[in-house]
Scaffold this active site. Structure first.
Site, PDB file in Angstrom:
ATOM      1  N   GLN A  59       0.993  -1.563  -0.552  1.00  0.00           N
ATOM      2  CA  GLN A  59      -0.158   0.197  -0.124  1.00  0.00           C
ATOM      3  C   GLN A  59       0.587   1.628  -0.210  1.00  0.00           C
ATOM      4  OE1 GLN A  59      -2.304   0.841  -0.669  1.00  0.00           O
ATOM      5  NE2 GLN A  59      -4.452  -0.414  -0.013  1.00  0.00           N
ATOM      6  N   SER A  60       2.122   0.706  -0.606  1.00  0.00           N
ATOM      7  CA  SER A  60       2.740   2.185  -0.263  1.00  0.00           C
ATOM      8  C   SER A  60       2.558   3.283  -1.493  1.00  0.00           C
ATOM      9  CB  SER A  60       4.438   1.771  -0.739  1.00  0.00           C
ATOM     10  OG  SER A  60       5.073   2.606  -1.662  1.00  0.00           O
ATOM     11  N   ASN A  61       3.044   4.640  -0.746  1.00  0.00           N
ATOM     12  CA  ASN A  61       2.835   5.824  -1.279  1.00  0.00           C
ATOM     13  C   ASN A  61       3.936   5.852  -3.039  1.00  0.00           C
ATOM     14  OD1 ASN A  61       0.670   6.456   0.242  1.00  0.00           O
ATOM     15  ND2 ASN A  61       1.667   7.983   1.061  1.00  0.00           N
ATOM     16  N   ALA A  62       4.367   5.588  -2.819  1.00  0.00           N
ATOM     17  CA  ALA A  62       6.056   5.145  -3.455  1.00  0.00           C
ATOM     18  C   ALA A  62       5.534   4.639  -4.825  1.00  0.00           C
ATOM     19  CB  ALA A  62       7.202   5.350  -3.330  1.00  0.00           C
ATOM     20  N   MET A  63       4.729   3.820  -4.401  1.00  0.00           N
ATOM     21  CA  MET A  63       4.528   2.489  -5.702  1.00  0.00           C
ATOM     22  C   MET A  63       3.458   2.525  -6.725  1.00  0.00           C
ATOM     23  SD  MET A  63       1.961  -0.690  -5.215  1.00  0.00           S
ATOM     24  CE  MET A  63       0.924   0.378  -3.968  1.00  0.00           C
TER      25      MET A  63
END
Length: 281
Positions: A59-63
């Site tokens: 659930q990463s923002n960077a992803m």
């Protein structure tokens, strides 16, 4: 589309005047601190590169931001995770759902040790030297705004994951940069700073209570709702809630003007809010 030059808004929170740099509004898909960190990869040409490889949580923002970048640049995107929760597989939501829509290839195993010459590897959270390219542009925007508004005694605050944005802002700004550790503790953040720069580190503020990243805390949920009510701005639940608690504790009586950097991450709120409402409402 430039993906730069976000506006600054003046708000009042708990009767304290604070300026907010709205990097969450840079672009509907490519915004926040990840747009700044990955700007180098958006603006430069990389001959023969066909793929970006990265890793982190599902659930990463960077992803999500990297999935947008790869879609814009027409690159493949391989993203490695150590697991995907079963409920997320069956009910995709938030960053995970949108990154899949953008064509992300998510792989449950360790990142390969050897990256081929047609791929670029970006470490978790975008903690890399190339991030300074976009963050320097952000620093210059802040300097220009401060001159135009005649603000000389300014402190800049933003919460940190890897601390990359705060670190490079301190390198390029004439003002003190303040931050707090959200992913690890203060020692973790200092270690992250040292991996990129030996000096010019931001000031780390802390709270009396220890918080574990990704866990639910009633005070995080409450300050999130208070911010929405008082400022009419939605902030991120993972980073900004702790950030604003630090602002309340350390900067509420500060005589300096405060500029808070809104780093986006709102898409991640969809899944976080479901968890908070289930637990506390």
């Amino acid at each position: 589309m430039k993906y730069t030059n976000s506006k600054v808004e003046e708000v009042k929170f708990n009767n304290k005047k604070i300026f907010v740099k709205r990097d969450d509004l840079l672009h509907k898909d490519f915004s926040g601190n990840k747009a700044r960190k990955f700007y180098y990869f958006l603006k430069n040409d990389f001959n023969n590169v066909t793929k970006i490889i990265s890793h982190g949580s599902s659930q990463s923002n960077a992803m999500y931001s990297l999935s947008v970048l790869c879609k814009i640049r027409n690159l493949d995107f391989d993203y490695y995770v150590d697991h995907i929760a079963e409920y997320l597989k069956t009910n995709p939501i938030g960053n995970y759902k949108e990154a899949l829509k953008n064509g992300m290839n998510i792989i449950v195993k360790e990142v390969p040790k050897n990256i081929d010459k047609n791929s670029i590897f970006i470490p978790e959270g975008g903690a890399l030297e190339e991030a300074s390219f976009g963050i320097k542009i952000l620093a210059n925007e802040i300097i220009t705004w401060a001159k135009e508004t005649n603000l000389k005694d300014l402190k800049v605050f933003l919460p940190s994951g890897t601390g990359t944005t705060a670190l490079y802002l301190q390198k390029y700004l004439p003002f003190e940069v303040l931050t707090c550790a959200c992913v690890g503790d203060e020692q973790y953040l200092q270690k992250q700073f040292l991996e990129l720069e030996e000096e010019n580190h931001p000031t780390i503020l802390n709270l009396d209570k220890k918080y574990h990243f990704g866990k639910l805390y009633k005070e995080f949920y409450e300050v999130h709702k208070e911010l929405k009510e008082q400022t009419n701005i939605e902030f991120d639940l993972l980073y900004d809630s702790k950030g604003w608690l630090c602002v309340n504790k350390h900067l509420n009586n500060s005589k300096s003007d405060i500029l808070y950097i809104h780093q986006g991450g709102i898409l991640g709120n969809i899944s976080m809010l479901e968890r908070y409402k289930y637990k506390y409402d």
